[in-house]
Design a protein around this motif. Structure first.
Motif, short mmCIF file in Angstrom:
data_model
loop_
_atom_site.label_atom_id
_atom_site.label_comp_id
_atom_site.label_asym_id
_atom_site.label_seq_id
_atom_site.Cartn_x
_atom_site.Cartn_y
_atom_site.Cartn_z
N TRP A 89 0.86 -1.18 0.00
CA TRP A 89 0.00 0.00 0.00
C TRP A 89 0.89 1.23 0.00
O TRP A 89 1.91 1.25 0.68
CB TRP A 89 -0.86 0.03 1.26
CG TRP A 89 -2.13 -0.72 1.17
CD1 TRP A 89 -2.32 -2.01 1.55
CD2 TRP A 89 -3.39 -0.24 0.70
NE1 TRP A 89 -3.63 -2.37 1.33
CE2 TRP A 89 -4.31 -1.29 0.81
CE3 TRP A 89 -3.82 0.98 0.20
CZ2 TRP A 89 -5.63 -1.16 0.44
CZ3 TRP A 89 -5.15 1.10 -0.17
CH2 TRP A 89 -6.03 0.04 -0.05
N THR A 126 0.81 5.98 3.07
CA THR A 126 1.03 6.22 4.49
C THR A 126 2.51 6.32 4.75
O THR A 126 3.32 5.67 4.10
CB THR A 126 0.47 5.06 5.35
OG1 THR A 126 1.10 3.86 4.92
CG2 THR A 126 -1.00 4.94 5.20
N ASN A 151 4.38 6.44 8.26
CA ASN A 151 4.53 6.47 9.72
C ASN A 151 3.78 7.61 10.40
O ASN A 151 4.36 8.49 10.99
CB ASN A 151 6.01 6.51 10.09
CG ASN A 151 6.62 5.14 9.86
OD1 ASN A 151 5.89 4.16 9.69
ND2 ASN A 151 7.92 5.07 9.82
N GLY A 152 2.50 7.57 10.26
CA GLY A 152 1.68 8.56 10.96
C GLY A 152 1.19 9.65 10.05
O GLY A 152 0.15 10.24 10.30
N ALA A 153 1.87 9.91 8.99
CA ALA A 153 1.43 10.97 8.08
C ALA A 153 0.72 10.35 6.87
O ALA A 153 0.82 9.16 6.63
CB ALA A 153 2.62 11.78 7.61
N GLY A 154 0.00 11.16 6.15
CA GLY A 154 -0.65 10.71 4.92
C GLY A 154 -1.84 9.81 5.19
O GLY A 154 -2.34 9.72 6.31
N PHE A 155 -2.30 9.14 4.14
CA PHE A 155 -3.37 8.15 4.31
C PHE A 155 -3.25 7.15 3.17
O PHE A 155 -2.55 7.39 2.18
CB PHE A 155 -4.75 8.83 4.31
CG PHE A 155 -5.07 9.60 3.07
CD1 PHE A 155 -5.75 9.00 2.02
CD2 PHE A 155 -4.69 10.93 2.94
CE1 PHE A 155 -6.03 9.71 0.88
CE2 PHE A 155 -4.99 11.64 1.80
CZ PHE A 155 -5.66 11.02 0.76
N LEU A 156 -3.93 6.02 3.33
CA LEU A 156 -3.85 4.96 2.33
C LEU A 156 -4.39 5.46 1.00
O LEU A 156 -5.49 6.02 0.94
CB LEU A 156 -4.67 3.76 2.79
CG LEU A 156 -4.18 3.03 4.02
CD1 LEU A 156 -5.15 1.97 4.42
CD2 LEU A 156 -2.82 2.42 3.77
N GLN A 157 -3.63 5.30 -0.06
CA GLN A 157 -4.09 5.82 -1.35
C GLN A 157 -4.09 4.77 -2.45
O GLN A 157 -5.11 4.51 -3.05
CB GLN A 157 -3.22 7.01 -1.77
CG GLN A 157 -3.56 8.25 -0.95
CD GLN A 157 -2.58 9.36 -1.19
OE1 GLN A 157 -1.98 9.44 -2.23
NE2 GLN A 157 -2.42 10.22 -0.20
#
Lengths: 215, 525
Positions: free
Chosen positions: A179, A182, A184-190
């Protein structure tokens, strides 16, 4: 009075009929994966692996937009927002909760096959092979498409590969490779990369595809 | 409706709108069609209950039984309202006033809770409905003389149309903005003007404002005798068999009317038992009774009758028949072949499994994945109208507010494909095997390293979040506080000794921490 139809016309008619009941269109994303580049009527497609639901939804999306009805039978945990994002027309989706017993289950699915062009189905564990075959025969005569989803949560598998009551025409085994998005805490699954293994009764040679998609 | 069964302010809310409110609530200014927030703002103590037609029907059964002891032929359109032709009963009791008084007494003695109800007598359905509501406030019967009904109705505000005749709020507010505050103003405008502005709705508005009955009677020959009544040589004990019989008869009846371009809007259902008892009831549905709705009515009627003796006879009497105007919709509304077969299948599936097992979804909005969409039974979503699932469903979706592109506080797309109703419990730990916690500012206590699921341990490859939810913090009973994390974990369990497993398969999931417990809410499947 008996009407005799010229042979050429009869052939033409049957050709025409076949064209009318052509394959269901699928979105461009998954077209490359399917051997016939569409969903062939009267067939069973089985999706397993961790991206099963997502794949099943993307197979149905285009046909659903074009006016086909989708019956979701016994799939308890389907994420509806996910279906919407795939482009499923919600006004033509009916959710059916069938009883667990083998005979009742097959009656329900048979009734659903009569009415809906596309079905997304979860198969109960104790379905007898005779009932499964009856459902399969009904499916072939009504020219609908049934998509079986096996959702394996993490490493628990509900069916061993050989003991599945349905003999799928097309078996799509999915594996998520990675995936992205992400950090490590930043972003989101894209986006994710899926490996799809295509096999089944109607596939001559097992194929592997690598797909990057945003679902 | 059911909400009227107690004496405090309460309202029934369906998809955030008030569908019904008690007389007490009305005193605070709560109106039908209001948003829930508005209602709560007007009356903070208001008791809100969800919309459950079945519950309303059960609750209303006692009232129906009580009234049917006095008046033989009553018509129950929806739970909460009983309509009957008053001339016969009032002649029997010696006038409208004694009859209404008698009715009030019976209701008072038969209903346990101190509910508020009213009896109104007037010429016409709408006028009677309004007068019954006035009567509910004063607790005395409210009578309008037949010849005075029309002038009385003309003085009513146009809002009554929204409340009692099902005209939508937008139209009512438009009428008010046009300066048409009373029904007589609407009436004065003339039918053709209204039809020019509103189309068919305008004609309907004018008819309601005039106080005329809804549908002129159509001239359709009564259906042949064998369609309408059936006598069983072997009386039926089993309820399902009886309902199946009703179903076939209703099928034949509606096919007969469909062939004649008509629909039945009022039907008398008669059951006769072996012991010679009879149960008659009148059913009214302005948009026409379909097979499904007839069966539903029969079910309700037979349940409320509570008879043990086997049923030996069954009769469906079409009491009011009118020409079918709704059928014209198909010319441009367009139900295709596949819509029709799907509708048939929906009907058959509901027969097989019951209406609660066949559902459609409706958007309602919300931050949580389970909240965003709501499952609705097929029959409720379309008022037991299984023939036009497609058009109805489309209309239904159009009525529910448009789904916005993003809902504040909801998760970023893509959404997970598998959403658990009962999330499996897990533990999320950091690299020192300590359970992860969240501070008051929604900060994680450490970086998540492993996911423990029962005995197995999965390594977390990457993660994102947390996305917090704090809901209804002002209400202790309903408040929620949770955080959600997106995790990408290795699919195969990592060995306990900490060596790196050879695996390239991953799975993304959404985990949530609520009340100190981590659980897998959803899986990106």
């Amino acid at each position: 009075m008996k009407l005799s139809v010229p042979k050429a016309l009869a052939v033409k008619h049957s050709v025409f009929e076949k064209q009318v009941l052509a394959n269901f269109a699928v979105s461009d994303e998954v077209r490359s994966v399917l051997p016939e580049s569409g969903l062939v009527r009267g067939r069973i497609v089985r999706c397993c692996g961790d991206a099963a639901i997502s794949l099943a939804l993307s197979l149905c999306a285009r046909a659903s937009q074009q006016g086909s009805w989708l019956g979701v039978v016994g799939v308890e945990h389907l994420g509806i927002s996910c279906a919407v994002e795939h482009g499923i027309a919600l006004e033509r989706v009916v959710f059916v909760h069938p009883p667990e017993a083998s005979r009742d289950w097959s009656t329900t699915v048979a009734a659903a096959i009569d009415g809906f062009d596309l079905l997304i189905v979860a198969v109960p564990e104790r379905l007898s092979i005779a009932d499964a075959r009856r459902v399969q025969a009904r499916l072939a005569s009504r020219r609908s498409v049934m998509i079986i989803v096996d959702t394996a949560v993490l490493s628990q598998n509900s069916f061993a590969n050989n003991s599945h009551p349905f003999c799928a025409d097309l078996l799509l085994d999915t594996k998520t490779k990675n995936w992205s998005g992400t950090n490590n805490g930043a972003g989101f699954l894209q986006h994710r990369q899926i490996e799809i293994k295509v096999s089944g009764r109607r596939v001559a040679r097992e194929q592997r595809h690598l797909l990057t998609c945003s679902h | 409706m059911a909400a009227k069964t107690n004496n405090s302010a309460c309202a029934v809310v369906h998809s955030q709108r008030v569908v019904s409110r008690s007389v007490q609530a009305k005193k605070f200014g709560v109106e039908v069609g209001m948003r829930r927030r508005q209602a709560q703002a007007l009356c903070p103590d208001i008791e809100i209950s969800s919309f459950q037609p079945d519950r309303d029907r059960r609750a209303f059964n006692t009232v129906v039984q009580a009234v049917s002891e006095i008046v033989p032929l009553i018509e129950v359109g929806e739970p909460g309202v009983i309509v009957f032709a008053a001339r016969g009963p009032s002649r029997y009791f010696g006038g409208d006033a004694p009859m209404a008084e008698k009715l009030m007494q019976t209701l008072r003695s038969s209903i346990m809770t101190d509910s508020q109800f009213g009896v109104g007598v007037a010429d016409g359905r709408l006028a009677a409905h309004i007068s019954a509501h006035i009567s509910a406030q004063t607790q005395t019967p409210f009578l309008v003389e037949p010849e005075r009904t029309k002038p009385w109705l003309a003085g009513q505000s146009v809002r009554v149309l929204g409340e009692f005749a099902g005209i939508d709020r937008e139209t009512i507010s438009l009428l008010e903005r046009l300066g048409l505050n009373l029904l007589q103003d609407v009436c004065k405008l003339g039918e053709s003007v209204l039809a020019g502005r509103f189309g068919e709705l305008g004609v309907e508005l004018h008819r309601l404002a005039r106080g005329d009955e809804q549908h002129p009677l159509a001239v359709v020959a009564p259906p042949p005798e064998q369609l309408c009544s059936r006598a069983f040589e072997e009386p039926i004990v089993d309820r399902q068999t009886l309902l199946n019989n009703v179903q076939t008869m209703a099928d034949e009846l509606s096919r007969y009317f469909a062939e004649h371009g008509a629909i039945c809007v009022r039907l008398i259902l008669v059951f006769a038992s072996e012991t010679g008892e009879r149960c008659e009831r009148l059913w009214y549905r302005p948009q026409g009774l379909t097979t499904a709705s007839i069966v539903e009515s029969a079910k309700w009627q037979i349940e409320s009758w509570q008879i043990k003796a086997p049923i030996s006879g069954l009769q469906l009497v079409a009491d009011e028949v009118r020409t079918d105007t709704a059928r014209q919709l198909k010319l441009w509304g367009g139900a295709t072949q596949s819509d029709e077969t799907a509708a048939q299948a929906v009907g058959r599936l509901t027969e097989l499994l019951g209406s609660n097992s066949v559902q459609v979804v409706k958007w309602q909005g919300g931050r949580d994945l389970q909240d965003a969409y709501q499952f609705v039974s097929v029959l409720h979503s379309q008022g037991a109208h299984s023939e036009q699932v497609a058009t109805q469903q489309k209309k239904f979706l159009a009525q529910s507010p448009q789904r916005p592109k993003s809902w504040r506080g909801s998760l970023p797309t893509p959404s997970p494909g598998v959403v658990f109703a009962d999330p499996p419990e897990v533990r999320v730990v950091d690299k020192n095997q300590n359970l992860l916690g969240v501070s008051a500012r929604h900060e994680l206590s450490a970086e998540p390293a492993y996911l423990l699921m029962g005995r197995t341990k999965h390594k977390i490859v990457s993660w994102a979040g947390p996305w917090p939810i704090e809901e209804k913090w002002w209400d202790i009973a309903r408040s929620r506080r949770l955080v959600r994390l997106q995790l990408v974990v290795e699919k195969s369990a990592s060995p306990p000794d900490g060596s790196v497993a050879e695996s390239s398969e991953v799975q993304a999931m959404l985990v949530a921490l609520e009340h100190g417990q981590w659980s897998i809410v959803a899986i990106y499947g």
